[in-house]
Motif scaffolding. Structure first.
Motif, PDB file in Angstrom:
ATOM      1  N   LEU A  72       0.799  -1.049   0.089  1.00  0.00           N
ATOM      2  CA  LEU A  72      -0.002   0.067  -0.070  1.00  0.00           C
ATOM      3  C   LEU A  72       0.888   1.118   0.053  1.00  0.00           C
ATOM      4  N   ASP A  73       0.218   2.468  -0.702  1.00  0.00           N
ATOM      5  CA  ASP A  73       1.143   3.558  -0.736  1.00  0.00           C
ATOM      6  C   ASP A  73       0.803   4.328   0.653  1.00  0.00           C
ATOM      7  N   ARG A  74       1.754   4.200   1.537  1.00  0.00           N
ATOM      8  CA  ARG A  74       1.369   4.688   3.037  1.00  0.00           C
ATOM      9  C   ARG A  74       2.084   6.069   3.301  1.00  0.00           C
ATOM     10  N   LYS A  75       2.540   6.818   2.131  1.00  0.00           N
ATOM     11  CA  LYS A  75       2.907   8.311   2.259  1.00  0.00           C
ATOM     12  C   LYS A  75       1.644   9.021   2.307  1.00  0.00           C
ATOM     13  N   ASP A  76       1.417   9.683   3.405  1.00  0.00           N
ATOM     14  CA  ASP A  76       0.573  10.507   3.993  1.00  0.00           C
ATOM     15  C   ASP A  76      -0.890   9.815   3.621  1.00  0.00           C
ATOM     16  N   ARG A  77      -1.199   8.707   4.046  1.00  0.00           N
ATOM     17  CA  ARG A  77      -2.292   7.825   3.676  1.00  0.00           C
ATOM     18  C   ARG A  77      -2.506   6.964   4.799  1.00  0.00           C
ATOM     19  N   ILE A  78      -3.800   6.834   5.197  1.00  0.00           N
ATOM     20  CA  ILE A  78      -4.372   5.884   6.271  1.00  0.00           C
ATOM     21  C   ILE A  78      -5.170   5.019   5.295  1.00  0.00           C
ATOM     22  N   TRP A  79      -4.855   3.717   5.451  1.00  0.00           N
ATOM     23  CA  TRP A  79      -5.853   2.723   4.866  1.00  0.00           C
ATOM     24  C   TRP A  79      -6.629   1.907   5.676  1.00  0.00           C
ATOM     25  N   GLN A  80      -7.951   1.502   5.423  1.00  0.00           N
ATOM     26  CA  GLN A  80      -8.698   1.046   6.059  1.00  0.00           C
ATOM     27  C   GLN A  80      -9.737  -0.229   5.269  1.00  0.00           C
ATOM     28  N   GLY A  81     -10.081  -1.176   5.778  1.00  0.00           N
ATOM     29  CA  GLY A  81     -10.859  -2.090   4.983  1.00  0.00           C
ATOM     30  C   GLY A  81     -12.313  -2.278   5.822  1.00  0.00           C
ATOM     31  N   GLU A  82     -12.861  -3.252   4.993  1.00  0.00           N
ATOM     32  CA  GLU A  82     -14.214  -3.610   5.449  1.00  0.00           C
ATOM     33  C   GLU A  82     -14.494  -4.944   4.982  1.00  0.00           C
ATOM     34  N   LEU A  86     -26.203 -11.391   8.403  1.00  0.00           N
ATOM     35  CA  LEU A  86     -24.536 -11.309   8.181  1.00  0.00           C
ATOM     36  C   LEU A  86     -24.087 -11.789   9.266  1.00  0.00           C
ATOM     37  N   ILE A  87     -23.125 -12.717   9.227  1.00  0.00           N
ATOM     38  CA  ILE A  87     -22.628 -13.581  10.539  1.00  0.00           C
ATOM     39  C   ILE A  87     -21.371 -12.923  10.969  1.00  0.00           C
ATOM     40  N   HIS A  88     -20.769 -11.875  10.062  1.00  0.00           N
ATOM     41  CA  HIS A  88     -19.649 -10.932  10.367  1.00  0.00           C
ATOM     42  C   HIS A  88     -19.761  -9.856   9.678  1.00  0.00           C
ATOM     43  N   GLU A  89     -19.398  -8.582  10.203  1.00  0.00           N
ATOM     44  CA  GLU A  89     -19.516  -7.393   9.652  1.00  0.00           C
ATOM     45  C   GLU A  89     -18.808  -6.355  10.390  1.00  0.00           C
ATOM     46  N   GLN A  90     -17.811  -6.027   9.968  1.00  0.00           N
ATOM     47  CA  GLN A  90     -16.601  -5.014  10.306  1.00  0.00           C
ATOM     48  C   GLN A  90     -16.489  -3.789   9.319  1.00  0.00           C
ATOM     49  N   THR A  91     -17.273  -2.629   9.647  1.00  0.00           N
ATOM     50  CA  THR A  91     -17.108  -1.602   8.554  1.00  0.00           C
ATOM     51  C   THR A  91     -16.848  -0.351   9.420  1.00  0.00           C
ATOM     52  N   ALA A  92     -16.727   0.698   8.560  1.00  0.00           N
ATOM     53  CA  ALA A  92     -16.685   2.055   8.928  1.00  0.00           C
ATOM     54  C   ALA A  92     -17.861   2.791   9.283  1.00  0.00           C
ATOM     55  N   ASP A  93     -19.058   2.351   8.691  1.00  0.00           N
ATOM     56  CA  ASP A  93     -20.267   2.876   9.151  1.00  0.00           C
ATOM     57  C   ASP A  93     -20.491   2.417  10.569  1.00  0.00           C
ATOM     58  N   HIS A  94     -20.166   1.326  10.933  1.00  0.00           N
ATOM     59  CA  HIS A  94     -20.163   0.811  12.445  1.00  0.00           C
ATOM     60  C   HIS A  94     -19.080   1.210  13.341  1.00  0.00           C
ATOM     61  N   TYR A  95     -18.219   2.184  12.819  1.00  0.00           N
ATOM     62  CA  TYR A  95     -17.207   2.735  13.597  1.00  0.00           C
ATOM     63  C   TYR A  95     -16.105   1.490  14.163  1.00  0.00           C
ATOM     64  N   CYS A  96     -16.125   0.827  13.125  1.00  0.00           N
ATOM     65  CA  CYS A  96     -15.000  -0.560  13.320  1.00  0.00           C
ATOM     66  C   CYS A  96     -14.379  -0.928  12.109  1.00  0.00           C
ATOM     67  N   PRO A  97     -13.808  -0.191  11.332  1.00  0.00           N
ATOM     68  CA  PRO A  97     -13.049  -0.545  10.050  1.00  0.00           C
ATOM     69  C   PRO A  97     -11.892  -1.240  10.616  1.00  0.00           C
ATOM     70  N   ILE A  98     -11.269  -2.242   9.485  1.00  0.00           N
ATOM     71  CA  ILE A  98     -10.208  -2.690   9.708  1.00  0.00           C
ATOM     72  C   ILE A  98      -9.031  -1.803   9.564  1.00  0.00           C
ATOM     73  N   ASP A  99      -8.269  -1.918  10.395  1.00  0.00           N
ATOM     74  CA  ASP A  99      -6.891  -0.947  10.513  1.00  0.00           C
ATOM     75  C   ASP A  99      -5.796  -1.763   9.462  1.00  0.00           C
ATOM     76  N   LEU A 100      -5.832  -1.453   8.335  1.00  0.00           N
ATOM     77  CA  LEU A 100      -4.970  -2.300   7.353  1.00  0.00           C
ATOM     78  C   LEU A 100      -3.471  -1.738   7.571  1.00  0.00           C
ATOM     79  N   ASN A 101      -3.188  -0.713   8.175  1.00  0.00           N
ATOM     80  CA  ASN A 101      -1.533  -0.419   8.481  1.00  0.00           C
ATOM     81  C   ASN A 101      -1.305  -1.177   9.589  1.00  0.00           C
ATOM     82  N   ALA A 102      -2.097  -1.529  10.650  1.00  0.00           N
ATOM     83  CA  ALA A 102      -1.603  -2.528  11.532  1.00  0.00           C
ATOM     84  C   ALA A 102      -1.739  -3.773  11.317  1.00  0.00           C
TER      85      ALA A 102
END
Length: 296
Positions: free
Chosen positions: A121-131, A142-158
Motif C-alpha cells: 500500500l502507498d502509505r505516504k500521507d495515507r491511512i488505509w482501512q478495510g471492511e 450477516l454473521i460477520h460485519e466489520q465496517t466504517a459505518d459501524h465505527y470499526c473498520p479494519i486498520d490495514l496499516n496495523a
C-alpha cells in the motif's frame, strides 16, 4: 476484579499489557488455549436503551452500548463483529447473528482463517482501512460485519505489520463451517478497501468520494461435502469476474487444490489471488491466504 479472575499461580508476564505494564483482562490465564474461544463483538451502541440510554451516551460510538469494542475480545481467539447492542430488543445475546456464529463454533467441522498477504500500500500521507462482511446462502443475517459505518473498520496499516488490535484482527477473519444437511454451501466474503489522505494528523477530504472505495469485491466460495459431512471440494470466484447473477452460477470455475498445501500440523495453507482490479490497488502479489483445519 483482578484478584477474583487470576489464580494464585498465574504468570503476571502473560497477562500484562506490554504497552501499559498493567493487567490486561483480554489475555487468557491458565492452560486453556485462546484458539478455543469465540468473542462476539457488538458494534451497535444506539439501540442499547438501559438507563434511558445514559450508558450508550457516555460510552460513545465504538461499543455495543456497554462494552467498548477494544475490550470485547480475547487475544488469540476468534472474533465475530455483529451490528447488535449489548442486550435488549436488539441485543446480541438472543440475536440470529450470535446463534449462527455459536452453532458453527460449537458444532462446525472446519475452521478457516482468512488473512490478507502480499499487500503493498502507498502509505505516504495515507491511512488505509478495510471492511469485511460474511454472508451464507440461506441465512437471513450477516454473521460477520466489520465496517466504517459501524465505527470499526479494519486498520490495514496495523494488519500489514501483523499487529493484532481491536480494529486489526490477525488473521483478518476466522470462520467456522458447519455444512451438515446441505451438500453444497455457498459463502460470500465482501471486502472493501478505502484510503484517506492525512497531513499533519488531519484527514483531507478534498479528493475523497464518499462512500466510494478504492477497491471492493466479493469472493464467492462453494463448499461441497460428502456423506459424512466432510469437505470434498471447494470452488471459488470473484464476483467482479462472474457473468450474470450470482444465483445463476451453478458451478464456480476455480477449485482449491488441497493436496500440496497441507502442513505438518494437519492444516491446509491455500492462496486465493485477488482479482486484477484489486491487485492494481493492493499490489500484484496481493492474495487471500486461507488456513483450513479440522475443527471438533
Amino acid at each position: 476484579m483482578q484478584e477474583y479472575m487470576l489464580p494464585a499461580t498465574h504468570d503476571p508476564a502473560r497477562e500484562t499489557d506490554p504497552k501499559t505494564g498493567r493487567w490486561d483482562p483480554r489475555r487468557m490465564v491458565g492452560s486453556f488455549p485462546p484458539s478455543r474461544i469465540l468473542s462476539i463483538v457488538g458494534t451497535n451502541s444506539r439501540d442499547y436503551s438501559v438507563a434511558a440510554g445514559l450508558s450508550s451516551a457516555v460510552m460513545g460510538v465504538q461499543n455495543d452500548g456497554l462494552v467498548a469494542i477494544r475490550n470485547a475480545y480475547v487475544y488469540g481467539g476468534a472474533r465475530a463483529y455483529i451490528h447488535r447492542s449489548h442486550s435488549g430488543r436488539y441485543g446480541l445475546v438472543n440475536s440470529g447473528e450470535t446463534y449462527q456464529n455459536l452453532s458453527r463454533f460449537l458444532f462446525g467441522g472446519l475452521r478457516v482463517e482468512v488473512a490478507l498477504h502480499g499487500v503493498e500500500l502507498d502509505r505516504k500521507d495515507r491511512i488505509w482501512q478495510g471492511e469485511a462482511r460474511l454472508d451464507i446462502r440461506g441465512v437471513p443475517a450477516l454473521i460477520h460485519e466489520q465496517t466504517a459505518d459501524h465505527y470499526c473498520p479494519i486498520d490495514l496499516n496495523a494488519t500489514k505489520k501483523g499487529i493484532a488490535g481491536p480494529l486489526s484482527p490477525v488473521p483478518l477473519m476466522t470462520i467456522f463451517l458447519q455444512p451438515k444437511n446441505v451438500r453444497k454451501c455457498r459463502y460470500a466474503l465482501d471486502l472493501k478497501v478505502i484510503s484517506l489522505k492525512e497531513t499533519g494528523g488531519i484527514h483531507g477530504f478534498g479528493a475523497h468520494l464518499e462512500p466510494i472505495a478504492d477497491w471492493q469485491d466479493t469472493l464467492i466460495v462453494d463448499v461441497e461435502v460428502n456423506d459424512k459431512g466432510a469437505a470434498r471440494s471447494v470452488t471459488w470466484e470473484w464476483n467482479s469476474t462472474l457473468a450474470g447473477r450470482i444465483a445463476e452460477q451453478a458451478e464456480l470455475p476455480h477449485q482449491l487444490d488441497w493436496a500440496p498445501g497441507k502442513s505438518s500440523e494437519g492444516q491446509w495453507q491455500l492462496p486465493v489471488p485477488i482479482a486484477p482490479m484489486g491487485q492494481a490497488v493492493l499490489g500484484s502479489d496481493a492474495h487471500l491466504q486461507l488456513s483450513i483445519g479440522l475443527w471438533a
